[in-house]
Motif scaffolding. Structure first.
Motif, PDB file in Angstrom:
ATOM      1  N   SER A 225       2.132  -8.875   3.633  1.00 22.81           N
ATOM      2  CA  SER A 225       0.738  -8.536   3.325  1.00 22.81           C
ATOM      3  C   SER A 225       0.423  -7.072   3.592  1.00 22.81           C
ATOM      4  O   SER A 225      -0.606  -6.569   3.142  1.00 22.81           O
ATOM      5  CB  SER A 225      -0.204  -9.424   4.136  1.00 22.81           C
ATOM      6  OG  SER A 225      -0.159  -9.087   5.516  1.00 22.81           O
ATOM      7  N   LYS A 226       1.288  -6.371   4.312  1.00 24.94           N
ATOM      8  CA  LYS A 226       1.029  -4.958   4.615  1.00 24.94           C
ATOM      9  C   LYS A 226       1.112  -4.075   3.380  1.00 24.94           C
ATOM     10  O   LYS A 226       0.668  -2.926   3.404  1.00 24.94           O
ATOM     11  CB  LYS A 226       2.018  -4.459   5.684  1.00 24.94           C
ATOM     12  CG  LYS A 226       1.802  -5.077   7.056  1.00 24.94           C
ATOM     13  CD  LYS A 226       2.746  -4.500   8.089  1.00 24.94           C
ATOM     14  CE  LYS A 226       2.477  -5.106   9.462  1.00 24.94           C
ATOM     15  NZ  LYS A 226       1.141  -4.754   9.975  1.00 24.94           N
ATOM     16  N   TRP A 227       1.675  -4.606   2.304  1.00 24.34           N
ATOM     17  CA  TRP A 227       1.749  -3.846   1.061  1.00 24.34           C
ATOM     18  C   TRP A 227       0.520  -4.063   0.193  1.00 24.34           C
ATOM     19  O   TRP A 227       0.462  -3.586  -0.941  1.00 24.34           O
ATOM     20  CB  TRP A 227       3.014  -4.209   0.295  1.00 24.34           C
ATOM     21  CG  TRP A 227       4.252  -4.028   1.119  1.00 24.34           C
ATOM     22  CD1 TRP A 227       5.072  -5.000   1.593  1.00 24.34           C
ATOM     23  CD2 TRP A 227       4.793  -2.786   1.591  1.00 24.34           C
ATOM     24  NE1 TRP A 227       6.102  -4.455   2.331  1.00 24.34           N
ATOM     25  CE2 TRP A 227       5.955  -3.098   2.347  1.00 24.34           C
ATOM     26  CE3 TRP A 227       4.413  -1.447   1.451  1.00 24.34           C
ATOM     27  CZ2 TRP A 227       6.727  -2.120   2.957  1.00 24.34           C
ATOM     28  CZ3 TRP A 227       5.184  -0.472   2.062  1.00 24.34           C
ATOM     29  CH2 TRP A 227       6.326  -0.806   2.799  1.00 24.34           C
ATOM     30  N   MET A 238       6.032  -5.738  -2.571  1.00 25.43           N
ATOM     31  CA  MET A 238       5.727  -7.142  -2.287  1.00 25.43           C
ATOM     32  C   MET A 238       6.786  -8.064  -2.888  1.00 25.43           C
ATOM     33  O   MET A 238       7.186  -9.053  -2.268  1.00 25.43           O
ATOM     34  CB  MET A 238       4.342  -7.490  -2.826  1.00 25.43           C
ATOM     35  CG  MET A 238       3.203  -6.813  -2.071  1.00 25.43           C
ATOM     36  SD  MET A 238       1.579  -7.121  -2.811  1.00 25.43           S
ATOM     37  CE  MET A 238       1.436  -8.877  -2.598  1.00 25.43           C
ATOM     38  N   CYS A 239       7.248  -7.746  -4.101  1.00 22.20           N
ATOM     39  CA  CYS A 239       8.297  -8.562  -4.719  1.00 22.20           C
ATOM     40  C   CYS A 239       9.604  -8.450  -3.946  1.00 22.20           C
ATOM     41  O   CYS A 239      10.318  -9.448  -3.774  1.00 22.20           O
ATOM     42  CB  CYS A 239       8.509  -8.126  -6.169  1.00 22.20           C
ATOM     43  SG  CYS A 239       7.160  -8.578  -7.288  1.00 22.20           S
ATOM     44  N   ALA A 240       9.921  -7.247  -3.469  1.00 21.32           N
ATOM     45  CA  ALA A 240      11.138  -7.076  -2.671  1.00 21.32           C
ATOM     46  C   ALA A 240      11.025  -7.848  -1.359  1.00 21.32           C
ATOM     47  O   ALA A 240      11.978  -8.520  -0.938  1.00 21.32           O
ATOM     48  CB  ALA A 240      11.379  -5.595  -2.408  1.00 21.32           C
ATOM     49  N   SER A 241       9.867  -7.779  -0.715  1.00 25.14           N
ATOM     50  CA  SER A 241       9.659  -8.534   0.526  1.00 25.14           C
ATOM     51  C   SER A 241       9.751 -10.029   0.266  1.00 25.14           C
ATOM     52  O   SER A 241      10.388 -10.773   1.028  1.00 25.14           O
ATOM     53  CB  SER A 241       8.289  -8.192   1.130  1.00 25.14           C
ATOM     54  OG  SER A 241       8.169  -6.828   1.398  1.00 25.14           O
ATOM     55  N   GLY A 242       9.103 -10.486  -0.811  1.00 21.86           N
ATOM     56  CA  GLY A 242       9.137 -11.909  -1.138  1.00 21.86           C
ATOM     57  C   GLY A 242      10.542 -12.390  -1.424  1.00 21.86           C
ATOM     58  O   GLY A 242      10.924 -13.497  -1.025  1.00 21.86           O
TER      59      GLY A 242
END
Length: 271
Positions: A225-227, A238-242
């Motif tokens: 969520s920090k992005w 967010m896609c990379a984190s997900g």
């Protein structure tokens, strides 16, 4: 080609299409994680791949959040299993007058929305000085995981013929021996599938994590969520984190798929 083969081919095509539709958001998330930030919002699969998003996301802070997620999730699964499996056994073979009332109480707690209890939960943990603590999340998630596991495990126990319990008693086995030597081996697939579901729900939980934690015990969904900033949403990050977040549940599901399928269909016992 006979009618049966045509029907089987059509069924396979239908299953493949449904699977593709079901998995498309995950596939597109993975693809978008390799896109430059300026191209993420543009639909398409033709682009110049880049690792920029992963280089930005994978930082020492990411591993701190990963450690918190692993600790919280593993402890939650352990505590939920230790509490729910004996409870399910007791409800399935209870001598109380109305065990279904207790069973319904466990099940009904899963209907309670998190938003309805967040204020008293926060005040209680704040008074106990547990805000931004890993143990606060473990307590909350265990409280949510136990009812779901009781719900599932009780049904697995109920599939076991009571004649097995009676036969074990006749052979001289007490309740503890019957539980560990007969019941647990028979429902092990159900326990694995239930534990995996608790793992996934805990691993993905965001609402309590963002409310009860700040930085010391925050989990990966909070990191993701920090992005989402005031400057805008960084969809590539967010896609990379997900993508990184879903890797562990996917790997676990792959290795536990046999037990998961058996447990979610009818358990280990047919009858």
């Amino acid at each position: 080609m006979n009618t049966r083969k045509i029907r089987n081919i059509c069924l396979c095509i239908l299953v493949a299409v449904i699977a593709l539709i079901w998995c498309f958001p995950i596939i597109y998330m993975v693809v978008s994680s390799f896109k430059p930030e300026s191209q993420v919002g543009v639909f398409g699969f033709v682009f110049q791949p880049t690792l920029e998003n992963y280089q930005t996301v994978i930082t020492p802070a990411f591993f701190d959040y990963l450690k918190n997620s692993l600790i919280v999730t593993v402890l939650t699964v352990i505590f939920s299993t230790l509490l729910a499996v004996p409870a399910g056994y007791g409800l399935a073979f209870a001598t109380m007058k109305k065990p279904d009332n207790m069973y319904f109480w466990f099940v009904s707690t899963t209907f309670l929305p998190a938003i309805a209890v967040i204020t008293p939960v926060y005040l209680i943990f704040n008074a106990l000085h547990l805000v931004d603590s890993i143990w606060a999340l473990v307590i909350l998630y265990t409280g949510a995981g136990v009812p779901m596991m009781v719900w599932l495990v009780t049904n697995y126990f109920r599939e076991i013929p009571k004649e097995l319990v009676e036969a074990a008693t006749v052979d001289g086995a007490n309740k503890i021996q019957t539980f560990f030597k007969i019941m647990i081996p028979l429902i092990k697939n159900g326990v694995v599938s239930s534990a995996l579901l608790v793992f996934i729900l805990t691993w993905n939980e965001f609402f309590f994590a963002i409310t009860i934690t700040y930085s010391e015990s925050a989990t990966l969904p909070v990191y993701m969520s920090k992005w989402m900033t005031q400057q805008g949403y960084f969809w590539g990050k967010m896609c990379a984190s997900g993508t990184l977040i879903v890797l562990i549940p996917i790997i676990l599901g792959f290795f536990a798929q046999k037990s998961l399928v058996k447990g979610l269909t009818s358990g280990s016992v047919k009858g």
